[in-house]
Design an enzyme around this catalytic site. Sequence first.
Site, PDB file in Angstrom:
ATOM      1  CD  GLU A 271      -2.675  -0.995   2.684  1.00 61.73           C
ATOM      2  OE1 GLU A 271      -2.343  -0.200   3.590  1.00 61.73           O
ATOM      3  OE2 GLU A 271      -3.598  -1.814   2.826  1.00 61.73           O
ATOM      4  CE  LYS A 273       5.663   4.665   6.890  1.00 61.77           C
ATOM      5  NZ  LYS A 273       5.356   5.987   7.388  1.00 61.77           N
ATOM      6  NE  ARG A 278      -2.414   3.508  12.472  1.00 59.61           N
ATOM      7  CZ  ARG A 278      -1.614   2.475  12.701  1.00 59.61           C
ATOM      8  NH1 ARG A 278      -0.323   2.659  12.851  1.00 59.61           N
ATOM      9  NH2 ARG A 278      -2.083   1.251  12.760  1.00 59.61           N
ATOM     10  NE  ARG A 293       2.950   5.880  16.409  1.00 62.42           N
ATOM     11  CZ  ARG A 293       3.847   5.337  15.605  1.00 62.42           C
ATOM     12  NH1 ARG A 293       3.723   5.444  14.309  1.00 62.42           N
ATOM     13  NH2 ARG A 293       4.858   4.701  16.101  1.00 62.42           N
ATOM     14  CD  GLU A 323      -0.549   8.296   8.215  1.00 61.87           C
ATOM     15  OE1 GLU A 323      -0.861   7.529   9.146  1.00 61.87           O
ATOM     16  OE2 GLU A 323       0.515   8.938   8.188  1.00 61.87           O
ATOM     17  CG  PHE A 364      -4.260   1.728   6.790  1.00 59.69           C
ATOM     18  CD1 PHE A 364      -4.087   0.983   7.931  1.00 59.69           C
ATOM     19  CD2 PHE A 364      -3.882   3.066   6.803  1.00 59.69           C
ATOM     20  CE1 PHE A 364      -3.557   1.541   9.075  1.00 59.69           C
ATOM     21  CE2 PHE A 364      -3.346   3.641   7.950  1.00 59.69           C
ATOM     22  CZ  PHE A 364      -3.186   2.876   9.085  1.00 59.69           C
ATOM     23  NE  ARG A 440       8.335  -0.481  16.729  1.00 60.01           N
ATOM     24  CZ  ARG A 440       7.860   0.633  16.204  1.00 60.01           C
ATOM     25  NH1 ARG A 440       7.695   0.742  14.908  1.00 60.01           N
ATOM     26  NH2 ARG A 440       7.554   1.662  16.967  1.00 60.01           N
ATOM     27  CE  LYS A 446       8.875   2.163  10.190  1.00 61.57           C
ATOM     28  NZ  LYS A 446       8.677   3.141  11.214  1.00 61.57           N
TER      29      LYS A 446
HETATM   30  P1  AMP Z   1       6.371   5.211  11.004  1.00 58.85           P
HETATM   31  O1  AMP Z   1       5.567   6.371  11.511  1.00 58.85           O
HETATM   32  O2  AMP Z   1       7.526   5.624  10.160  1.00 58.85           O
HETATM   33  O3  AMP Z   1       6.712   4.235  12.092  1.00 58.85           O
HETATM   34  O4  AMP Z   1       5.413   4.381   9.998  1.00 58.85           O
HETATM   35  C1  AMP Z   1       4.203   3.803  10.389  1.00 58.85           C
HETATM   36  C2  AMP Z   1       3.051   4.795  10.179  1.00 58.85           C
HETATM   37  O5  AMP Z   1       2.780   4.969   8.795  1.00 58.85           O
HETATM   38  C3  AMP Z   1       1.733   4.321  10.710  1.00 58.85           C
HETATM   39  O6  AMP Z   1       1.651   4.531  12.103  1.00 58.85           O
HETATM   40  C4  AMP Z   1       0.742   5.181   9.953  1.00 58.85           C
HETATM   41  O7  AMP Z   1       0.545   6.390  10.657  1.00 58.85           O
HETATM   42  C5  AMP Z   1       1.472   5.519   8.662  1.00 58.85           C
HETATM   43  N1  AMP Z   1       0.858   4.975   7.434  1.00 58.85           N
HETATM   44  C6  AMP Z   1       0.753   5.638   6.262  1.00 58.85           C
HETATM   45  N2  AMP Z   1       0.171   4.892   5.320  1.00 58.85           N
HETATM   46  C7  AMP Z   1      -0.135   3.697   5.882  1.00 58.85           C
HETATM   47  C8  AMP Z   1      -0.741   2.491   5.407  1.00 58.85           C
HETATM   48  N3  AMP Z   1      -1.149   2.366   4.157  1.00 58.85           N
HETATM   49  N4  AMP Z   1      -0.871   1.467   6.290  1.00 58.85           N
HETATM   50  C9  AMP Z   1      -0.447   1.583   7.567  1.00 58.85           C
HETATM   51  N5  AMP Z   1       0.142   2.677   8.063  1.00 58.85           N
HETATM   52  C10 AMP Z   1       0.302   3.746   7.240  1.00 58.85           C
END
Ligand code: AMP
Length: 585
Positions: A271, A273, A278, A293, A323, A364, A440, A446
């Site tokens: 998907e 990102k 969140r 979040r 998101e 999502f 996690r 990601k």
């Molecule tokens: P990070 O903030 O770098 O740890 O990456 C995870 C975050 O990406 C999640 O907590 C979401 O806020 C965001 N996110 C963006 N797009 C998506 C998606 N398609 N699925 C899940 N999380 C997503």
Amino acid sequence: MKYLELVKIYEELEKTTKRLEKTEIISKLLKKTSKENLPIIMLLIEGRLFPNWDEREIGVASRLVIKTISIASGIDAFRVENEWKKTGDLGLVAENLIKTKKQRTLDFQELTIKKVFTNLRKLAELEGAGTVERKVQLVAELLTSAEALEAKYIVRTVLQELRVGVGEGSIRDAIGWAFFPSKFGLRYNKKENKIEVDNLEEYNKYANAVQKAFDVTNDFSVVAETAKTKGIGGLNKMKLSVGIPIKVMLALKVDNVEEGFERCGRPAEVEYKYDGFRMQIHKKNDDVEIFTRRLENVTNRFPEVVRCIKKYVKGKEFIIDSEAVGYSRKTGDYLPFQSISQRIKRKYDIERMSEEFPVEVNVFDVLYYEGKNMLNEPFKERHSLLNKIIKKQPKEIIIAKSLTTSKNKDVEKFYKEAIHEGNEGIMFKKLDAPYKPGARVGYMVKYKGQQEGVDAVITRAEWGQGKRANWLSSFTIACIDEDGNFLEIGKVGTGIKEKTEEGVSFEELTKLLNPLITSEEGKEVKLKPQIVIEVEYEEIQKSPTYDSGFALRFPRLIRLRNLDKKPKDATSMDYIKKLYEKQKK
Ligand code: AMP
């Protein structure tokens, strides 16, 4: 129960770093706690006054605590502050100063956990004129009755830093050890620091039941009470409640497409990102609630999202995960998170803000739908439900753009498109995986390409010179180890702007960090580790300069992550080591 009894447990917990030993200490406490006191103990043992999902805050800063210590000990506030500068721990200061105070007054009362808990909870409920004085009064009342050791922990609880190193894992296990040991036969061997279990299968069954009950309630008080009074049957019946946010599932990082597939299997769903924040959205009949979040309720900041959920998502009762991404009304292009971050904090001019900085909701996941808990359904099913319930409206609400594939080539192309359209990267989702709140795990990973930064916590800073004399200008940053310790890995001074309009500025950082200063020496200040920033760097080196043993070379601030990440979400030391090993290759 006397507060002093709990304080003795805190002291025991502070003395050991071993997780199993901590679990044993807590489980013994739970076993002997009455049903009435159990909910309070479950909170106080973590230094909390409210469960995870509850937004109420005590809102008492260090300055106010200095005042209360001064009142209770009869010692000048200036001296209290000086003592604080030496140790950086007002709890210890309270302990030491109260030890030296004169005899207690005649009307002194022995503190119970209930008294401490009730007084401290009141702190969060005060509002309006005279609040500060009332707060000082409430804390001072406790400190005046407190013995030195009690004062140490009252102060630490008020400041929300208990420092006894109790994590959720220990509490979860302690509930099982306290209430079900006869089901699996359990002994803790202190000398070898290991547990012996007669029936491992049963042990896991009970541990899972406790974990699942916590996943859906986000509240150890109700979990412990249910375990004690209703057993595993009660735990298994616990349900998600619309309106009570649960922890969001977190993502692991991968460095390339192959690793994404290794984690999530083939085929996997990929998907976009999105670079927003969140939103966990709850709806029951006509009530919509939006949580970040960090589980803050931000419903009233996003009236347009409330409207669009009511209009475009079918169903009376649900919880969805998404998101929210900002976009430009002029060009329609997505905007980076920074440009809409102000909407999260903003309390006035809300409608105008939603006109100027609109967001699109990219859904999502779905966690609950029309009375059904969806957490244990495979992702594939949850995703297909989304397609049935959401009426897509670009620039208002859509389902995250996705592709299901087994081929690296498809994913690489998809990644390029994602980046081209202004997104941060892509996510891989494991098709047959459940939704694991707060974990996690590799059910979603990601991939942000090679230029992956780290999320670090600011632990120290230095006052600048010349035109930056009023600003903090050089920031020591840290990552987190598995016991929750912050280990320093470098110093950041670049990527920060002179003017706030240009991005994250020295002034903005100084404003955020100033209230977190715990001690000061010359130009250097020590900080409560609270603010998370994302940092890019050239390389990771081994280094004796920092206590982590590593240093980031040429670190550069990319953005603030304080609105969506807590200190414990910082990049782990394990991951830093992994990056270092990879780089060597
Ligand atoms: P990070 O903030 O770098 O740890 O990456 C995870 C975050 O990406 C999640 O907590 C979401 O806020 C965001 N996110 C963006 N797009 C998506 C998606 N398609 N699925 C899940 N999380 C997503």
